[in-house]
Design a protein around this motif. Structure first.
Motif, PDB file in Angstrom:
ATOM      1  N   SER A  15      79.126 114.988  -2.475  1.00 57.91           N
ATOM      2  CA  SER A  15      77.822 115.175  -2.039  1.00 57.91           C
ATOM      3  C   SER A  15      77.448 113.757  -1.357  1.00 57.91           C
ATOM      4  CB  SER A  15      76.901 115.460  -2.735  1.00 57.91           C
ATOM      5  OG  SER A  15      76.712 114.679  -3.881  1.00 57.91           O
ATOM      6  N   TRP A  16      76.446 113.726  -0.501  1.00 54.13           N
ATOM      7  CA  TRP A  16      76.004 112.505  -0.114  1.00 54.13           C
ATOM      8  C   TRP A  16      75.440 111.498  -1.252  1.00 54.13           C
ATOM      9  CZ3 TRP A  16      76.151 109.909   4.238  1.00 54.13           C
ATOM     10  CH2 TRP A  16      76.572 110.742   5.546  1.00 54.13           C
ATOM     11  N   LYS A  17      74.896 112.330  -2.539  1.00 54.95           N
ATOM     12  CA  LYS A  17      74.423 111.581  -3.662  1.00 54.95           C
ATOM     13  C   LYS A  17      75.810 111.051  -4.305  1.00 54.95           C
ATOM     14  CE  LYS A  17      71.317 111.994  -7.520  1.00 54.95           C
ATOM     15  NZ  LYS A  17      70.598 112.619  -8.268  1.00 54.95           N
ATOM     16  N   GLY A  18      76.653 111.712  -4.332  1.00 52.32           N
ATOM     17  CA  GLY A  18      77.840 111.318  -5.064  1.00 52.32           C
ATOM     18  C   GLY A  18      78.651 110.157  -4.296  1.00 52.32           C
ATOM     19  N   LEU A  19      78.606 110.124  -2.788  1.00 52.28           N
ATOM     20  CA  LEU A  19      79.168 109.247  -1.979  1.00 52.28           C
ATOM     21  C   LEU A  19      78.513 107.832  -2.296  1.00 52.28           C
ATOM     22  CD1 LEU A  19      81.221 108.541   0.258  1.00 52.28           C
ATOM     23  CD2 LEU A  19      79.413 108.911   1.790  1.00 52.28           C
ATOM     24  N   TYR A  20      76.984 108.017  -2.557  1.00 52.93           N
ATOM     25  CA  TYR A  20      76.236 106.768  -2.583  1.00 52.93           C
ATOM     26  C   TYR A  20      76.362 106.241  -3.993  1.00 52.93           C
ATOM     27  CZ  TYR A  20      74.131 106.950   2.163  1.00 52.93           C
ATOM     28  OH  TYR A  20      74.127 107.160   3.471  1.00 52.93           O
ATOM     29  N   ASN A  21      76.998 107.082  -4.743  1.00 52.44           N
ATOM     30  CA  ASN A  21      77.115 106.314  -6.351  1.00 52.44           C
ATOM     31  C   ASN A  21      78.526 105.602  -6.271  1.00 52.44           C
ATOM     32  OD1 ASN A  21      75.811 107.726  -9.323  1.00 52.44           O
ATOM     33  ND2 ASN A  21      75.151 108.353  -7.218  1.00 52.44           N
ATOM     34  N   THR A  22      79.286 105.537  -5.342  1.00 59.37           N
ATOM     35  CA  THR A  22      80.766 104.775  -5.256  1.00 59.37           C
ATOM     36  C   THR A  22      80.476 103.473  -5.746  1.00 59.37           C
ATOM     37  OG1 THR A  22      81.162 106.292  -3.443  1.00 59.37           O
ATOM     38  CG2 THR A  22      82.791 104.469  -3.912  1.00 59.37           C
ATOM     39  N   PRO A  23      79.354 102.683  -5.439  1.00 60.58           N
ATOM     40  CA  PRO A  23      79.297 101.217  -5.645  1.00 60.58           C
ATOM     41  C   PRO A  23      79.405 101.332  -7.367  1.00 60.58           C
ATOM     42  CG  PRO A  23      77.666 101.666  -4.151  1.00 60.58           C
ATOM     43  CD  PRO A  23      78.148 103.037  -4.333  1.00 60.58           C
ATOM     44  N   ALA A  24      79.088 102.134  -8.017  1.00 59.13           N
ATOM     45  CA  ALA A  24      79.328 102.177  -9.527  1.00 59.13           C
ATOM     46  C   ALA A  24      80.633 102.190 -10.205  1.00 59.13           C
ATOM     47  CB  ALA A  24      78.239 103.243 -10.252  1.00 59.13           C
ATOM     48  N   ASN A  25      81.564 102.620  -9.160  1.00 58.60           N
ATOM     49  CA  ASN A  25      82.940 102.884  -9.752  1.00 58.60           C
ATOM     50  C   ASN A  25      83.362 101.579 -10.367  1.00 58.60           C
ATOM     51  OD1 ASN A  25      85.184 101.496  -8.255  1.00 58.60           O
ATOM     52  ND2 ASN A  25      83.807 101.898  -6.564  1.00 58.60           N
ATOM     53  N   PHE A  26      84.106 101.731 -11.510  1.00 60.82           N
ATOM     54  CA  PHE A  26      84.493 100.403 -12.284  1.00 60.82           C
ATOM     55  C   PHE A  26      85.253  99.405 -11.580  1.00 60.82           C
ATOM     56  CE2 PHE A  26      87.316  98.406 -15.482  1.00 60.82           C
ATOM     57  CZ  PHE A  26      85.943  97.725 -16.267  1.00 60.82           C
ATOM     58  N   PHE A  27      86.151  99.700 -10.871  1.00 66.04           N
ATOM     59  CA  PHE A  27      86.955  98.756  -9.938  1.00 66.04           C
ATOM     60  C   PHE A  27      85.904  97.577  -9.250  1.00 66.04           C
ATOM     61  CE2 PHE A  27      89.612  96.926  -6.476  1.00 66.04           C
ATOM     62  CZ  PHE A  27      90.518  96.446  -7.181  1.00 66.04           C
ATOM     63  N   SER A  28      85.063  98.386  -8.460  1.00 67.94           N
ATOM     64  CA  SER A  28      84.285  97.661  -7.633  1.00 67.94           C
ATOM     65  C   SER A  28      82.976  96.829  -8.312  1.00 67.94           C
ATOM     66  CB  SER A  28      83.372  98.548  -6.827  1.00 67.94           C
ATOM     67  OG  SER A  28      84.374  99.317  -5.786  1.00 67.94           O
ATOM     68  N   VAL A  29      82.540  97.393  -9.531  1.00 65.34           N
ATOM     69  CA  VAL A  29      81.712  96.730 -10.275  1.00 65.34           C
ATOM     70  C   VAL A  29      82.499  95.430 -10.792  1.00 65.34           C
ATOM     71  CG1 VAL A  29      80.354  96.727 -12.356  1.00 65.34           C
ATOM     72  CG2 VAL A  29      80.435  98.691 -10.981  1.00 65.34           C
ATOM     73  N   VAL A  30      83.478  95.585 -11.263  1.00 68.16           N
ATOM     74  CA  VAL A  30      84.360  94.449 -11.884  1.00 68.16           C
ATOM     75  C   VAL A  30      84.349  93.119 -10.921  1.00 68.16           C
ATOM     76  CG1 VAL A  30      86.598  93.537 -12.820  1.00 68.16           C
ATOM     77  CG2 VAL A  30      85.424  95.743 -13.594  1.00 68.16           C
ATOM     78  N   LEU A  31      84.686  93.656  -9.689  1.00 69.64           N
ATOM     79  CA  LEU A  31      84.790  92.609  -8.487  1.00 69.64           C
ATOM     80  C   LEU A  31      83.482  92.044  -8.207  1.00 69.64           C
ATOM     81  CD1 LEU A  31      87.241  94.407  -5.895  1.00 69.64           C
ATOM     82  CD2 LEU A  31      87.529  92.292  -7.033  1.00 69.64           C
ATOM     83  N   LEU A  32      82.369  92.791  -8.387  1.00 62.75           N
ATOM     84  CA  LEU A  32      81.158  92.150  -8.183  1.00 62.75           C
ATOM     85  C   LEU A  32      80.830  91.251  -9.137  1.00 62.75           C
ATOM     86  CD1 LEU A  32      79.038  92.851  -6.211  1.00 62.75           C
ATOM     87  CD2 LEU A  32      77.851  94.327  -7.593  1.00 62.75           C
ATOM     88  N   SER A  33      81.357  91.600 -10.591  1.00 62.09           N
ATOM     89  CA  SER A  33      81.282  90.755 -11.499  1.00 62.09           C
ATOM     90  C   SER A  33      81.785  89.495 -11.454  1.00 62.09           C
ATOM     91  CB  SER A  33      81.522  91.312 -12.897  1.00 62.09           C
ATOM     92  OG  SER A  33      82.941  91.365 -13.157  1.00 62.09           O
ATOM     93  N   VAL A  34      82.941  89.342 -10.703  1.00 61.96           N
ATOM     94  CA  VAL A  34      83.443  87.964 -10.489  1.00 61.96           C
ATOM     95  C   VAL A  34      82.608  86.921  -9.875  1.00 61.96           C
ATOM     96  CG1 VAL A  34      85.296  86.923  -9.036  1.00 61.96           C
ATOM     97  CG2 VAL A  34      85.902  89.027 -10.012  1.00 61.96           C
ATOM     98  N   ILE A  35      81.595  87.216  -9.078  1.00 59.51           N
ATOM     99  CA  ILE A  35      80.766  86.448  -8.387  1.00 59.51           C
ATOM    100  C   ILE A  35      79.697  86.179  -9.500  1.00 59.51           C
ATOM    101  CG2 ILE A  35      78.590  86.262  -6.601  1.00 59.51           C
ATOM    102  CD1 ILE A  35      81.422  86.434  -5.517  1.00 59.51           C
ATOM    103  N   ALA A  36      79.457  87.109 -10.541  1.00 56.50           N
ATOM    104  CA  ALA A  36      78.448  86.674 -11.389  1.00 56.50           C
ATOM    105  C   ALA A  36      79.119  85.418 -12.471  1.00 56.50           C
ATOM    106  CB  ALA A  36      77.994  87.947 -12.243  1.00 56.50           C
ATOM    107  N   ALA A  37      80.303  85.986 -12.869  1.00 54.19           N
ATOM    108  CA  ALA A  37      80.952  84.922 -13.732  1.00 54.19           C
ATOM    109  C   ALA A  37      81.213  83.766 -13.157  1.00 54.19           C
ATOM    110  CB  ALA A  37      82.296  85.560 -14.140  1.00 54.19           C
ATOM    111  N   GLN A  38      81.381  83.557 -11.786  1.00 47.68           N
ATOM    112  CA  GLN A  38      81.414  82.282 -10.964  1.00 47.68           C
ATOM    113  C   GLN A  38      80.121  81.441 -11.297  1.00 47.68           C
ATOM    114  OE1 GLN A  38      82.709  83.123  -7.081  1.00 47.68           O
ATOM    115  NE2 GLN A  38      84.858  83.376  -7.870  1.00 47.68           N
ATOM    116  N   SER A  39      79.210  82.021 -11.348  1.00 48.58           N
ATOM    117  CA  SER A  39      77.771  81.243 -11.394  1.00 48.58           C
ATOM    118  C   SER A  39      77.978  80.384 -12.444  1.00 48.58           C
ATOM    119  CB  SER A  39      76.545  82.163 -11.795  1.00 48.58           C
ATOM    120  OG  SER A  39      76.336  83.092 -10.830  1.00 48.58           O
TER     121      SER A  39
END
Lengths: 252, 317
Positions: free
Chosen positions: A51-75
């Motif tokens: 669904s559209w809602k499911g599609l927009y939930n994709t940023p919460a998939n674990f792999f992508s969140v971990v990638l985002l956390s790399v920037i956080a850890a770099q701080s």
């Protein structure tokens, strides 16, 4: 305070890793979003109709969140790894300013990346094969469970990043900031959950307080873990407080 | 800007790194900061900047550092040549450091040109030599034209021309009424550079005074004399309580005295002089005398090789 924000913004923008990791994050979100639309079963009645809602939930998939956390850890990770923390603190001896600036810039970065990701997913959905997105379907997420409201997706992403941010600040280590939450989420918590089941739920109390499991349970509105939102919040705020205390008190 | 350091003290687990250290850095002068390896110089600088926690305080014109705003107009510090992200360009590194005092892009270009890095301004410093890294660090320190410059071993890795440039620059910077506080192991260089000295060993203050006053502490200041009336002059000097050593067939070395004093004595004794030369101790001589046995990490040992080395250097090591 404005100067500390400008400093942090220039710090994060001037490193190529920020742009590379951000691009990888967006690519991963687009790929995970597009995958079920192009390769999934679109038969009526299938449990995996997006669904559209499911599609927009994709940023919460674990792999992508971990990638985002790399920037956080770099701080903090980059600052301690290359010694620039001493330059930073020479310019801003009031350490709370540095911490607030880093937290705010990270928060803005996470929000911006989520909006960019959602925009990209909007395009993915717009050009999706006919019948692959069904407005009437409940949709699904890569974490399991029903799709969550978008504000929860954003808050979950930010909270996970704050965990990585805090761990990097506490350990003064970029790799540990990325790896410790990752190992907790992908190995340790599953292991503890499995052992608990094996010993007839005698470790249930431990399962109930695991950080990432509670975060994901809160995100998917699962009733499996009681007080999931509260426990997850306590972990995020608790780690941030420890990081703040240690950053303020320790030698640079 | 005057710096008053009061009772700085810092303990690590089992090490008392800085012991109740107090000294002053005067404006308009270059103050050298000397001490053997591990004597606490870098720790002291970090304490002065508030990077490490310890007891005591450092006042900049009577105020703690955090009371100054913007800080980078007050103090510019260069503590380590390698404090930069290797993938962030030299220009971007300075641009980041410029945030606190809102330094313009023109000033960044100017400083890069001043330290001779304009041709590599857009390059990543990961591949910089130690000398180039030192210049980048110095550029960061002087970016906002601070009233105080604090530099930890800034001459390490610099070629002779660059060292000379650095010396001239720091003297010029101090001549503008600013304070320059600089540590270095290059003692000959420090002798040419510093107006004042702060010397520590094992975290304790050994000396805090002007360069001439420090050099005057030498036990080795002597006067070299040549005369055809060796015995007559020797007797006259000994009668005045001056230590004398023979130096060749017609030479004498009078210890701990001045040429004026020896000349006066020779005149009164009716002794003809063919040479009268003052031998002033170098900074290295005095530093080694005052810090003898105070190194935490002593070189040498008792091997045959060490003894051979010591004999070459007259036992100075």
């Amino acid at each position: 305070m404005i100067n500390a924000l400008v400093y942090e913004l220039r710090r994060i923008r001037s490193v190529r890793a920020t742009w590379i990791v951000s691009a990888l994050y967006l690519a991963s979100v687009v790929a995970f979003g597009a995958l079920p639309l192009y390769l999934g079963s679109h038969e009526v009645g299938s449990a995996f109709i997006q669904s559209w809602k499911g599609l927009y939930n994709t940023p919460a998939n674990f792999f992508s969140v971990v990638l985002l956390s790399v920037i956080a850890a770099q701080s903090f990770g980059h600052e301690y790894r290359y010694g620039t923390i001493r330059l930073t603190l020479s310019e801003f001896p009031k350490r709370e300013r540095v911490l607030i600036a880093k937290t705010l810039v990270l928060a803005v970065y996470v929000v911006v990346m989520h909006f960019v990701a959602w925009s990209a997913l909007g395009l993915v959905g717009k050009f999706a094969p006919s019948g692959s997105l069904n407005a009437g379907a409940e949709g699904f997420t890569f974490n399991g469970g029903a799709p969550a409201d978008l504000w929860k997706v954003l808050v979950y992403g930010l909270a996970y990043c704050l965990i990585a941010f805090s761990v990097a600040a506490i350990t003064r280590n970029l790799a540990l900031g990325i790896v410790i939450p990752l190992v907790f989420a992908s190995v340790l918590e599953g292991l503890i959950n499995g052992i608990s089941t094996l010993v007839h739920d005698r470790l249930r109390w431990l399962v109930d307080i695991l950080p990432i499991s509670n975060g994901q349970s809160w995100l998917s509105a699962s009733k499996e873990l009681p007080h999931a939102g509260l426990v997850f919040s306590i972990w995020v705020v608790g780690l941030l407080m420890i990081a703040t205390f240690m950053f303020a008190r320790r030698d640079a | 800007m005057r710096i008053d350091v009061h009772n700085l003290d810092k303990k690590f687990k089992s090490t008392h790194a800085v012991k109740d250290l107090s000294f002053t850095v005067e404006p308009g002068r270059v103050t050298g900061f000397l001490g053997p390896n591990g004597s606490g110089k870098s720790t002291t600088m970090r304490l002065m900047l508030g990077l490490d926690s310890g007891s005591g305080e450092t006042l900049y014109n009577g105020k703690v550092l955090t009371a100054h705003d913007p800080i980078t107009k007050t103090i510019g510090a260069h503590l380590d040549a390698k404090f930069f992200h290797p993938k962030r360009t030299a220009h971007a590194h300075l641009k980041m450091l410029a945030a606190e005092s809102r330094v313009s892009n023109e000033r960044i270009d100017e400083v890069l040109e001043l330290v001779g890095l304009e041709s590599v301004a857009r390059k990543r410093p990961g591949g910089f030599s130690l000398g180039m890294a030192q210049r980048l660090g110095l550029a960061g320190a002087i970016l906002a034209e601070p009233q105080v410059l604090m530099l930890d071993e800034p001459a390490n890795g610099l070629d002779p021309q660059s060292i000379q440039w650095l010396r001239d620059f720091l003297k010029y910077y101090a001549s503008l009424g600013r304070s320059v506080f600089v540590s270095s192991h290059l003692l000959n260089e420090m002798q040419l550079l510093a107006d004042d000295l702060v010397v520590i060993a094992r975290g304790e203050l050994i000396a805090s005074e002007s360069m001439p006053a420090f050099l005057a502490r030498s036990k080795g200041s002597s006067v070299h004399i040549r005369t055809p009336q060796l015995e007559k002059l020797q007797s006259a000097l000994r009668a005045e309580g001056i230590g004398v050593e023979a130096s060749g067939a017609t030479g004498l070395v009078a210890m701990n005295t001045t040429t004026d004093h020896v000349g006066d004595l020779a005149f009164r004794a009716g002794v003809q002089l063919s040479e009268l030369t003052a031998h002033t101790a170098s900074l290295e001589d005095v530093f080694l005398q005052l810090t003898e046995g105070q190194q935490d990490y002593q070189v040498g040992g008792s091997s045959a090789e060490s003894e051979a080395v010591a004999s070459i250097d007259g036992g100075a090591l």
